[in-house]
Enzyme design. Structure first.
Site, PDB file in Angstrom:
ATOM      1  N   ARG A 244      -1.867   5.229 -17.076  1.00 21.95           N
ATOM      2  CA  ARG A 244      -0.869   4.668 -18.001  1.00 21.95           C
ATOM      3  C   ARG A 244      -1.605   4.113 -19.212  1.00 21.95           C
ATOM      4  O   ARG A 244      -2.678   3.507 -19.085  1.00 21.95           O
ATOM      5  CB  ARG A 244      -0.052   3.558 -17.339  1.00 21.95           C
ATOM      6  CG  ARG A 244       1.018   4.042 -16.386  1.00 21.95           C
ATOM      7  CD  ARG A 244       2.186   4.728 -17.110  1.00 21.95           C
ATOM      8  NE  ARG A 244       3.223   5.169 -16.193  1.00 21.95           N
ATOM      9  CZ  ARG A 244       3.291   6.393 -15.659  1.00 21.95           C
ATOM     10  NH1 ARG A 244       2.388   7.307 -15.967  1.00 21.95           N
ATOM     11  NH2 ARG A 244       4.292   6.719 -14.851  1.00 21.95           N
ATOM     12  N   GLU A 273       4.018   5.112 -26.252  1.00 20.02           N
ATOM     13  CA  GLU A 273       4.372   6.533 -26.409  1.00 20.02           C
ATOM     14  C   GLU A 273       5.762   6.676 -27.010  1.00 20.02           C
ATOM     15  O   GLU A 273       6.648   5.899 -26.656  1.00 20.02           O
ATOM     16  CB  GLU A 273       4.344   7.219 -25.032  1.00 20.02           C
ATOM     17  CG  GLU A 273       2.952   7.230 -24.447  1.00 20.02           C
ATOM     18  CD  GLU A 273       2.897   7.821 -23.047  1.00 20.02           C
ATOM     19  OE1 GLU A 273       3.889   8.423 -22.596  1.00 20.02           O
ATOM     20  OE2 GLU A 273       1.856   7.693 -22.411  1.00 20.02           O
ATOM     21  N   HIS A 291       0.962  13.333 -22.715  1.00 20.45           N
ATOM     22  CA  HIS A 291       1.478  12.918 -21.391  1.00 20.45           C
ATOM     23  C   HIS A 291       2.003  14.123 -20.584  1.00 20.45           C
ATOM     24  O   HIS A 291       3.190  14.207 -20.280  1.00 20.45           O
ATOM     25  CB  HIS A 291       2.571  11.848 -21.544  1.00 20.45           C
ATOM     26  CG  HIS A 291       2.731  11.035 -20.275  1.00 20.45           C
ATOM     27  ND1 HIS A 291       3.168   9.727 -20.278  1.00 20.45           N
ATOM     28  CD2 HIS A 291       2.512  11.339 -18.968  1.00 20.45           C
ATOM     29  CE1 HIS A 291       3.211   9.279 -19.039  1.00 20.45           C
ATOM     30  NE2 HIS A 291       2.826  10.245 -18.218  1.00 20.45           N
TER      31      HIS A 291
HETATM   32  P1  NAP Z   1      -1.684   5.394  -5.740  1.00 26.54           P
HETATM   33  O1  NAP Z   1      -1.861   6.421  -4.666  1.00 26.54           O
HETATM   34  O2  NAP Z   1      -0.791   4.243  -5.489  1.00 26.54           O
HETATM   35  O3  NAP Z   1      -3.154   4.880  -6.159  1.00 26.54           O
HETATM   36  C1  NAP Z   1      -3.391   3.753  -6.920  1.00 26.54           C
HETATM   37  C2  NAP Z   1      -4.812   3.275  -6.696  1.00 26.54           C
HETATM   38  O4  NAP Z   1      -5.046   2.158  -7.554  1.00 26.54           O
HETATM   39  C3  NAP Z   1      -5.142   2.804  -5.291  1.00 26.54           C
HETATM   40  O5  NAP Z   1      -6.449   3.219  -4.952  1.00 26.54           O
HETATM   41  C4  NAP Z   1      -5.118   1.287  -5.404  1.00 26.54           C
HETATM   42  O6  NAP Z   1      -5.976   0.611  -4.498  1.00 26.54           O
HETATM   43  C5  NAP Z   1      -5.654   1.130  -6.786  1.00 26.54           C
HETATM   44  N1  NAP Z   1      -5.325  -0.161  -7.393  1.00 26.54           N
HETATM   45  C6  NAP Z   1      -4.113  -0.674  -7.657  1.00 26.54           C
HETATM   46  N2  NAP Z   1      -4.231  -1.864  -8.268  1.00 26.54           N
HETATM   47  C7  NAP Z   1      -5.551  -2.102  -8.375  1.00 26.54           C
HETATM   48  C8  NAP Z   1      -6.333  -3.159  -8.890  1.00 26.54           C
HETATM   49  N3  NAP Z   1      -5.744  -4.237  -9.429  1.00 26.54           N
HETATM   50  N4  NAP Z   1      -7.683  -3.064  -8.839  1.00 26.54           N
HETATM   51  C9  NAP Z   1      -8.276  -1.980  -8.294  1.00 26.54           C
HETATM   52  N5  NAP Z   1      -7.599  -0.945  -7.785  1.00 26.54           N
HETATM   53  C10 NAP Z   1      -6.266  -1.018  -7.807  1.00 26.54           C
HETATM   54  O7  NAP Z   1      -1.124   6.080  -7.072  1.00 26.54           O
HETATM   55  P2  NAP Z   1      -1.309   7.588  -7.560  1.00 26.54           P
HETATM   56  O8  NAP Z   1      -0.262   8.466  -6.981  1.00 26.54           O
HETATM   57  O9  NAP Z   1      -2.732   7.959  -7.394  1.00 26.54           O
HETATM   58  O10 NAP Z   1      -0.961   7.403  -9.108  1.00 26.54           O
HETATM   59  C11 NAP Z   1      -1.751   6.564  -9.936  1.00 26.54           C
HETATM   60  C12 NAP Z   1      -1.099   6.385 -11.290  1.00 26.54           C
HETATM   61  O11 NAP Z   1      -1.199   7.609 -12.017  1.00 26.54           O
HETATM   62  C13 NAP Z   1       0.408   6.115 -11.257  1.00 26.54           C
HETATM   63  O12 NAP Z   1       0.673   4.738 -11.116  1.00 26.54           O
HETATM   64  C14 NAP Z   1       0.901   6.655 -12.579  1.00 26.54           C
HETATM   65  O13 NAP Z   1       0.988   5.613 -13.508  1.00 26.54           O
HETATM   66  C15 NAP Z   1      -0.190   7.620 -13.014  1.00 26.54           C
HETATM   67  N6  NAP Z   1       0.287   8.999 -13.171  1.00 26.54           N
HETATM   68  C16 NAP Z   1       0.239   9.588 -14.406  1.00 26.54           C
HETATM   69  C17 NAP Z   1       0.634  10.905 -14.553  1.00 26.54           C
HETATM   70  C18 NAP Z   1       0.583  11.593 -15.883  1.00 26.54           C
HETATM   71  O14 NAP Z   1       1.464  12.392 -16.178  1.00 26.54           O
HETATM   72  N7  NAP Z   1      -0.418  11.355 -16.694  1.00 26.54           N
HETATM   73  C19 NAP Z   1       1.101  11.644 -13.456  1.00 26.54           C
HETATM   74  C20 NAP Z   1       1.134  11.011 -12.227  1.00 26.54           C
HETATM   75  C21 NAP Z   1       0.728   9.693 -12.076  1.00 26.54           C
HETATM   76  P3  NAP Z   1      -5.661   0.576  -2.917  1.00 26.54           P
HETATM   77  O15 NAP Z   1      -5.732   2.006  -2.464  1.00 26.54           O
HETATM   78  O16 NAP Z   1      -6.742  -0.226  -2.362  1.00 26.54           O
HETATM   79  O17 NAP Z   1      -4.282   0.004  -2.780  1.00 26.54           O
END
Ligand code: NAP
Length: 326
Positions: A244, A273, A291
């Site tokens: 993000r 955005e 994006h």
């Molecule tokens: P996810 O599986 O929930 O993974 C998030 C990771 O971030 C986990 O490893 C979590 O740690 C870690 N985390 C959260 N808060 C933290 C903090 N304060 N300090 C350190 N680590 C932290 O999510 P995901 O499915 O991988 O997606 C991640 C993000 O990608 C989404 O939130 C979204 O905003 C973005 N995204 C963007 C696109 C795009 O089109 N560009 C597409 C899809 C997703 P733990 O595992 O220890 O809980």
């Protein structure tokens, strides 16, 4: 609920649920998925209306906060069509007993692929190469032309190692990269599979040649890449963000690129955005995408399908498939 006639049984009266669905999802949804829904298609440029709708399927560009929830007093579910849900005030929703769902999993591989497209494009100066060819001024092969960075032997740092961070990491051994990651909890299987090592944030910043952000936007992560953290990166490091936009202070990033301390930035997301900070737009060594992390035909259909399946489940008094809180 509005009433209607079931086409397959003209004697029965079917009560259709009034739902708001982002108009931009229309072509991605099949008629069968929309059974029993009385749909108001809501275009992205239209404000969220007031009324008795029981569900809303918004795009990530629509803010659904306290005011919107108050305007929709019959609402039972916000089925966000994205895995990130920073466009929804989940506390306000929980207080009103409104379920919030997202679309995890289905977009993981597509977003990891796009992250790699950015890593390679930034390290190997793809955009500059394309511009040179298109300009008609390319004078032929030259041993020092557009020299990029070799990935082999370097360190990939994953800030966040959930679904997408790990999927990005699983592709890294093929490129000969060592993996460091920072997440709140250890990921032993990921470590076994890839040789990744969990480190604190400070070590991650200091040792990464490529730093890729995969944490969600939250009060703790907003602005985490700023003047101070950028200064702790290795000289010439590459920053990648497919998570993000508001994780990064864009002005500070532009400055690090202008000064040459940062080797490059590959970005898919921005703070405001579709606006992009003018200094960032003008900064050197950037690859800026609009994006499109999850933008494959298959993934976008799956995202729309999960969002609507969540609506169908909740309106039929079943548990949601992918709630963001329980
Ligand atoms: P996810 O599986 O929930 O993974 C998030 C990771 O971030 C986990 O490893 C979590 O740690 C870690 N985390 C959260 N808060 C933290 C903090 N304060 N300090 C350190 N680590 C932290 O999510 P995901 O499915 O991988 O997606 C991640 C993000 O990608 C989404 O939130 C979204 O905003 C973005 N995204 C963007 C696109 C795009 O089109 N560009 C597409 C899809 C997703 P733990 O595992 O220890 O809980």
């Amino acid at each position: 609920m509005a009433s209607g006639i079931d086409a397959t049984n003209p004697h029965s009266i079917v009560l259709a649920h009034r739902v708001l669905i982002a108009a931009e999802l229309k072509n991605l949804l099949e008629p069968l998925q929309l059974t029993d829904l009385d749909i108001t298609w809501l275009a992205a440029d239209q404000p969220t209306p007031k009324g008795d709708w029981v569900a809303i399927v918004p795009l990530l560009s629509r803010w659904v906060g306290g005011t919107e929830l108050k305007s929709l007093p019959s609402l039972r579910i916000v089925a966000n069509c994205a895995v990130g849900y920073n466009n929804v005030d989940v506390v306000a929703a929980e207080m009103r007993n409104v379920i919030v769902t997202n679309t995890p999993g289905v977009l993981t591989e597509a977003t990891a692929d796009l992250t790699w497209a950015l890593i390679l494009a930034t390290a190997r100066r793809l955009v500059e190469g394309v511009d040179l060819v298109r300009s008609g001024t390319w004078s032929g092969w030259h041993p020092e032309q557009l020299l990029g960075r070799e990935l082999r032997g370097r360190t990939l740092g994953l800030y966040g190692a959930g679904r997408i961070g790990q999927a990005v990491g699983r592709r890294a051994p093929a490129f000969g990269l060592r993996i460091l990651y920072h997440a709140r909890t250890p990921k032993p299987e990921f470590e076994r599979e890839t040789g990744a090592v969990r480190v604190d944030a400070s070590r991650l910043l200091g040792e990464s040649d490529i730093l890729s952000l995969h944490v969600p936007s939250s009060p703790e992560t907003k602005g985490m890449i700023n003047g101070e953290t950028l200064a702790r990166l290795k000289r010439g490091a590459i920053l990648i963000n497919t998570s993000r936009g508001d994780l990064i202070r864009e002005e500070a990033l532009a400055e690090a690129l202008e000064q040459g301390s940062l080797g490059g930035a590959g970005l898919d997301v921005y703070t405001h955005e579709p606006a992009i900070h003018p200094r960032l737009l003008a900064a050197p060594r950037t690859v800026l995408l609009p994006h499109i992390g999850s933008a494959t035909e298959e993934t976008r259909r799956k995202m729309a399908a999960i969002a609507v399946a969540n609506v169908q489940a909740v309106l039929n008094d079943k548990p949601p498939l992918t709630p963001v809180f329980r």
